[in-house]
Design a protein around this motif. Structure first.
Motif, PDB file in Angstrom:
ATOM      1  N   LEU B 167      25.850 -47.933 -25.284  1.00 49.47           N
ATOM      2  CA  LEU B 167      27.272 -47.594 -25.202  1.00 49.47           C
ATOM      3  C   LEU B 167      27.788 -48.032 -23.844  1.00 49.47           C
ATOM      4  N   ASP B 168      28.723 -48.984 -23.844  1.00 50.13           N
ATOM      5  CA  ASP B 168      29.229 -49.555 -22.598  1.00 50.13           C
ATOM      6  C   ASP B 168      30.597 -48.971 -22.277  1.00 50.13           C
ATOM      7  N   GLU B 169      30.619 -47.904 -21.546  1.00 46.90           N
ATOM      8  CA  GLU B 169      31.861 -47.213 -21.187  1.00 46.90           C
ATOM      9  C   GLU B 169      32.794 -47.060 -22.387  1.00 46.90           C
ATOM     10  N   PRO B 170      32.309 -46.508 -23.499  1.00 49.48           N
ATOM     11  CA  PRO B 170      33.118 -46.517 -24.723  1.00 49.48           C
ATOM     12  C   PRO B 170      34.338 -45.609 -24.636  1.00 49.48           C
ATOM     13  N   LEU B 171      34.366 -44.709 -23.674  1.00 49.77           N
ATOM     14  CA  LEU B 171      35.471 -43.747 -23.637  1.00 49.77           C
ATOM     15  C   LEU B 171      36.459 -44.046 -22.518  1.00 49.77           C
ATOM     16  N   SER B 172      36.185 -45.089 -21.726  1.00 52.84           N
ATOM     17  CA  SER B 172      36.968 -45.257 -20.502  1.00 52.84           C
ATOM     18  C   SER B 172      38.422 -45.607 -20.774  1.00 52.84           C
ATOM     19  N   ALA B 173      38.728 -46.152 -21.966  1.00 52.42           N
ATOM     20  CA  ALA B 173      40.111 -46.544 -22.229  1.00 52.42           C
ATOM     21  C   ALA B 173      40.891 -45.438 -22.935  1.00 52.42           C
ATOM     22  N   LEU B 174      40.263 -44.263 -23.108  1.00 55.94           N
ATOM     23  CA  LEU B 174      40.901 -43.229 -23.927  1.00 55.94           C
ATOM     24  C   LEU B 174      41.485 -42.107 -23.059  1.00 55.94           C
ATOM     25  N   ASP B 175      42.410 -41.348 -23.658  1.00 58.08           N
ATOM     26  CA  ASP B 175      42.989 -40.197 -22.972  1.00 58.08           C
ATOM     27  C   ASP B 175      41.921 -39.120 -22.755  1.00 58.08           C
ATOM     28  N   LEU B 176      42.144 -38.291 -21.749  1.00 61.54           N
ATOM     29  CA  LEU B 176      41.166 -37.252 -21.404  1.00 61.54           C
ATOM     30  C   LEU B 176      40.794 -36.391 -22.603  1.00 61.54           C
ATOM     31  N   LYS B 177      41.800 -35.974 -23.378  1.00 59.71           N
ATOM     32  CA  LYS B 177      41.573 -35.062 -24.500  1.00 59.71           C
ATOM     33  C   LYS B 177      40.656 -35.701 -25.548  1.00 59.71           C
ATOM     34  N   ILE B 178      40.978 -36.941 -25.920  1.00 59.44           N
ATOM     35  CA  ILE B 178      40.171 -37.667 -26.903  1.00 59.44           C
ATOM     36  C   ILE B 178      38.786 -37.922 -26.330  1.00 59.44           C
ATOM     37  N   ARG B 179      38.755 -38.161 -25.016  1.00 63.84           N
ATOM     38  CA  ARG B 179      37.481 -38.450 -24.371  1.00 63.84           C
ATOM     39  C   ARG B 179      36.539 -37.262 -24.504  1.00 63.84           C
ATOM     40  N   LEU B 180      37.070 -36.069 -24.243  1.00 57.87           N
ATOM     41  CA  LEU B 180      36.230 -34.873 -24.328  1.00 57.87           C
ATOM     42  C   LEU B 180      35.759 -34.655 -25.761  1.00 57.87           C
ATOM     43  N   GLU B 181      36.647 -34.902 -26.736  1.00 56.26           N
ATOM     44  CA  GLU B 181      36.265 -34.760 -28.140  1.00 56.26           C
ATOM     45  C   GLU B 181      35.138 -35.708 -28.493  1.00 56.26           C
ATOM     46  N   LEU B 182      35.292 -36.960 -28.062  1.00 60.02           N
ATOM     47  CA  LEU B 182      34.283 -37.960 -28.413  1.00 60.02           C
ATOM     48  C   LEU B 182      32.964 -37.715 -27.678  1.00 60.02           C
ATOM     49  N   GLU B 183      33.048 -37.130 -26.475  1.00 56.79           N
ATOM     50  CA  GLU B 183      31.819 -36.768 -25.773  1.00 56.79           C
ATOM     51  C   GLU B 183      30.994 -35.830 -26.637  1.00 56.79           C
ATOM     52  N   ALA B 184      31.662 -34.801 -27.170  1.00 61.75           N
ATOM     53  CA  ALA B 184      30.969 -33.837 -28.028  1.00 61.75           C
ATOM     54  C   ALA B 184      30.440 -34.538 -29.276  1.00 61.75           C
ATOM     55  N   GLU B 185      31.269 -35.455 -29.814  1.00 62.35           N
ATOM     56  CA  GLU B 185      30.893 -36.224 -30.992  1.00 62.35           C
ATOM     57  C   GLU B 185      29.624 -37.037 -30.725  1.00 62.35           C
ATOM     58  N   LEU B 186      29.564 -37.650 -29.549  1.00 62.32           N
ATOM     59  CA  LEU B 186      28.412 -38.491 -29.218  1.00 62.32           C
ATOM     60  C   LEU B 186      27.139 -37.667 -29.104  1.00 62.32           C
ATOM     61  N   ARG B 187      27.262 -36.476 -28.498  1.00 63.61           N
ATOM     62  CA  ARG B 187      26.087 -35.606 -28.395  1.00 63.61           C
ATOM     63  C   ARG B 187      25.590 -35.248 -29.791  1.00 63.61           C
ATOM     64  N   ARG B 188      26.550 -34.950 -30.696  1.00 54.14           N
ATOM     65  CA  ARG B 188      26.177 -34.589 -32.062  1.00 54.14           C
ATOM     66  C   ARG B 188      25.515 -35.778 -32.757  1.00 54.14           C
ATOM     67  N   LEU B 189      26.108 -36.982 -32.607  1.00 54.99           N
ATOM     68  CA  LEU B 189      25.551 -38.176 -33.251  1.00 54.99           C
ATOM     69  C   LEU B 189      24.154 -38.480 -32.726  1.00 54.99           C
ATOM     70  N   HIS B 190      23.962 -38.261 -31.426  1.00 54.75           N
ATOM     71  CA  HIS B 190      22.643 -38.489 -30.845  1.00 54.75           C
ATOM     72  C   HIS B 190      21.623 -37.563 -31.501  1.00 54.75           C
ATOM     73  N   HIS B 191      22.034 -36.322 -31.673  1.00 55.14           N
ATOM     74  CA  HIS B 191      21.168 -35.325 -32.294  1.00 55.14           C
ATOM     75  C   HIS B 191      20.893 -35.681 -33.752  1.00 55.14           C
ATOM     76  N   GLU B 192      21.951 -36.070 -34.485  1.00 55.86           N
ATOM     77  CA  GLU B 192      21.805 -36.295 -35.930  1.00 55.86           C
ATOM     78  C   GLU B 192      21.052 -37.577 -36.256  1.00 55.86           C
ATOM     79  N   THR B 193      21.260 -38.637 -35.461  1.00 53.26           N
ATOM     80  CA  THR B 193      20.620 -39.904 -35.791  1.00 53.26           C
ATOM     81  C   THR B 193      19.215 -40.009 -35.195  1.00 53.26           C
ATOM     82  N   GLY B 194      18.977 -39.296 -34.093  1.00 51.09           N
ATOM     83  CA  GLY B 194      17.664 -39.380 -33.451  1.00 51.09           C
ATOM     84  C   GLY B 194      17.421 -40.695 -32.735  1.00 51.09           C
ATOM     85  N   ALA B 195      18.451 -41.544 -32.674  1.00 51.03           N
ATOM     86  CA  ALA B 195      18.282 -42.833 -31.996  1.00 51.03           C
ATOM     87  C   ALA B 195      18.263 -42.636 -30.487  1.00 51.03           C
ATOM     88  N   THR B 196      17.706 -43.601 -29.784  1.00 55.14           N
ATOM     89  CA  THR B 196      17.755 -43.603 -28.327  1.00 55.14           C
ATOM     90  C   THR B 196      19.154 -44.054 -27.914  1.00 55.14           C
TER      91      THR B 196
END
Lengths: 320, 375
Positions: B167-196
């Protein structure tokens, strides 16, 4: 730009993510109606005036000629469709039409086929040579059309450069007349004339395809062939097809090149039209032939436009 | 698809061995060594130009390194082209294909792999459900918001079931609110997919909140590698201390070392600090986080003059000039201090911190890297 706020439908909110920015309505719904449109209409006036003066009026005059009775260097009443009937029943029309189709099609196809890889290379691999080379390509368009046709005559002719070189190399012992006065020679010269135009168009077509799009395709497992097939070709299809039609129309109607580089049987429809208007003085017949070509070109355009629309490739909407 | 298969664990273990990258005369990566465990979430943190994105492109296979190796699950993939690596990338900009709708964008990676119709529908459906965009499958890219576009880009990468997701700065172009949402989303996706997951960012907040381990980059090298708490609490250099959490780094003179405590000269005062191994008598630096500094009205001890102050809700931040210390010190104190009135600019106040909150680090070898120039 200041504008009166226009009524737009209220944006919907993504039910899964109430906090997310509202989904934008489709682009069609976003276009505004009202005062802004009237201003747009005014801005379009110069273009409309141009089209009326240089397209609508000449075409109307031409079509009028084509349904009048032929005199000698004139047209008179009454109205008739005989000009069209005669033209369509003449073997000559079909023979010249076939030549037009072959030469126009081959020229357009080869020009686009050369321009695409060159434009690709210029866009992604030419580096700092990109602009100098583009400039040289544009510069080559400055040489007169006739000069370039003559140049090919001196290259391909019986005592031309090609024959001299081949004889000096000992590949042939006598000058060959196979290189000139045939359709191949016509196509070679017309491709030479057409390629710079297509290259400019194709270079512009590649511009918005930033390298990151091709990198994304690679990253997702797309090899070179898949990148061309699934990313590059769909994204340049519109400009490529437009250039093809543009060159096809110009090349298939050409009446100068066949006279200099073609053989006796290589005349095309353009030459016939030109002669009806000048040598024979049969304006009505020339106008009817022109009308037929207009319809044929219109059909080509229609097929391309419908094809692009059906595949959704007519409008590419780039996002940041 | 994957040349390296290891069915039991979805995530791949990645080893970066002495990777260097030179562009002409510029050395962008000066020999990176990094071991990433299967299924780990590693943040690569640093200012722009520090080489973190360059390394990511090498891991993706988009650029070949000048030297070194990239090893995935024991297989050297340095020469494997990007399209053959079981590694996928989410770029800084979503880079959705503009001629394809959401469904077809996500389907891209399956189509090029020659998936059947049913595999395609199933895979794309699953990936879109994963990012909760199933209802937008037929939208075109230009009909999506920035956050939605980046989620489509995520689905497009995840549909390939990558062993490693970059992930190459995937959130840097987004608003703070969306950024925080996607941060949580990414943690969940990391957990669900088990990928590195390997996450490049210049935002220390993102790196600290999501990563299992953080690699702080400085001028083509890894300045420090550790857990977010470790890197934050125990920076090893002044660069890391300043970049992660913008700590005060104060030049001091170690006067004496006694078991676990060091006596130091700090400006015109003397102080004590816990002494980690390796600190000797002589010049050193003291790291004190702004939130550890308290301001007092009491006389004596370290004193400074308020040169700037800003109210930030529950906390207020102050910039204080202290005689004998070149850089002004930062303090973040509860806004309720001083009777909730704050301290005006120009006032002299006392500065203090608990000795345990300060951390002694060696002096910079030469001139410390200028943060302003790096950022």
């Amino acid at each position: 730009m200041s504008s009166t706020p226009a009524p737009v439908q209220p944006p919907s909110v993504d039910p899964m993510y109430p906090g997310a920015p509202p989904d934008l309505p489709p682009a069609e719904a976003r276009s505004t109606r009202g005062p802004k449109n009237r201003r747009n209409l005014l801005a379009a006036a110069p273009a409309a005036a141009y089209l009326v003066a240089f397209l609508v009026i000449p075409v109307v005059v031409l079509l009028a000629y084509s349904v009048l009775t032929a005199g000698f260097f004139t047209v008179t009443g009454p109205l008739t469709f005989d000009n069209y009937k005669d033209a369509l029943q003449s073997n000559l029309t079909w023979e010249l039409g076939r030549n037009s189709l072959i030469v126009g099609g081959a020229t357009a196809l080869i020009s686009v086929a050369i321009a695409i890889p060159v434009a690709y290379w210029l866009r992604y691999h030419a580096g700092r040579w990109q602009m100098p080379i583009m400039f040289l390509i544009a510069l080559s368009m400055f040489a007169s059309y006739l000069v370039r046709i003559y140049a090919w005559r001196t290259i391909l002719g019986t005592h031309g450069v090609l024959n001299t070189v081949l004889m000096d190399l000992g590949i042939i012992s006598h000058p060959s007349s196979l290189f000139i006065f045939n359709q191949t020679a016509i196509v070679i010269a017309m491709v030479h004339i057409s390629v710079p135009y297509v290259m400019l168009v194709m270079f512009a077509a590649f511009r918005p395809i930033e390298p990151r799009y091709l990198e994304a395709a690679r990253d997702l497992g797309g090899g070179s062939l898949q990148r061309w097939r699934r990313v590059i070709l769909p994204l340049i299809a519109g400009p490529a097809i437009s250039s093809f039609i543009f060159i096809f129309v110009l090349a298939s109607a050409d009446f100068v090149t066949p006279q200099f580089l073609g053989g006796p049987g290589d005349a095309m429809l353009g030459l016939n039209i030109s002669q009806e208007f000048t040598a024979s003085g049969n304006w009505a017949a020339g106008a009817a032939l022109s009308g037929i070509m207009l319809v044929a070109y219109g059909l080509c355009f229609l097929i391309a436009a419908v094809g692009l629309r059906l595949t959704g490739l007519n409008k590419i909407r780039w996002t940041t | 698809m994957a040349e390296v298969t290891q069915a039991d664990r979805p995530g791949g273990a990645l080893a970066v061995e002495g990777v260097t990258q030179r562009f002409g005369k510029t050395t962008v990566l000066k020999g990176i060594d990094l071991d990433i465990a299967a299924g780990e979430f590693v943040g690569m943190l640093g200012p722009s130009g520090c080489g973190k994105s360059t390394l990511l492109r090498i891991l993706a296979g988009l650029d070949a390194p000048t030297g070194g190796r990239v090893v995935l699950d024991g297989t050297d993939i340095t020469a494997t082209p990007a399209e053959k690596r079981p590694i996928n990338t989410v770029f800084q900009r979503p880079t959705l294909f503009p001629h394809l709708d959401v469904f077809e964008n996500v389907a891209f990676g399956l189509r090029v792999a020659g998936a059947s119709r049913s595999e395609l529908n199933e895979g794309v459906g699953e990936a879109l459900d994963l990012v909760r965009l199933g209802h937008l499958a037929r939208r075109r890219a230009d009909e999506l918001s920035g956050g939605q576009m980046q989620r489509v880009a995520l689905a497009r990468a995840l549909v390939k079931r990558p062993r490693v997701l970059l992930l190459d700065e995937p959130l840097s172009a987004l608003d703070l609110k969306i950024r925080l949402e996607l941060e949580a989303e990414l943690r969940r996706l990391h957990h669900e997919t088990g990928a590195t997951f390997i996450y490049v960012t210049h935002d220390q907040g993102e790196a600290l909140s999501m990563s299992d381990r953080v690699a702080v980059f400085s001028e083509g090298e890894i300045a420090q590698l550790g857990t977010p708490r470790d890197v934050y609490a125990a920076p090893q250099t002044s660069y890391v201390a300043r970049f992660v959490g913008d700590a005060n780094v104060i030049p001091v003179e170690v006067l004496a070392v006694a078991s676990s405590t060091a006596r130091l000269r700090l400006a015109s005062t003397e102080a004590e600090a816990p002494c980690p191994a390796g600190v000797e008598v002589g010049p050193a630096q003291l790291v004190v986080r702004a939130e550890s500094v308290t301001l007092t009205e009491a006389a004596g001890g370290l004193r400074g003059r308020v040169i700037d102050q800003a109210f930030r809700g529950t906390r207020s931040s102050y910039l204080l000039a202290v005689e004998g210390i070149e850089r002004p010190l930062r303090a973040e104190v509860p806004s309720t201090a001083f009777g909730g009135e704050g301290v005006e600019v120009g006032t002299d106040v006392g500065l203090a911190w608990a000795p345990a909150a300060a951390r002694l680090i060696p002096a910079d070898p030469v001139a410390p890297p200028a943060m302003e120039a790096a950022a």
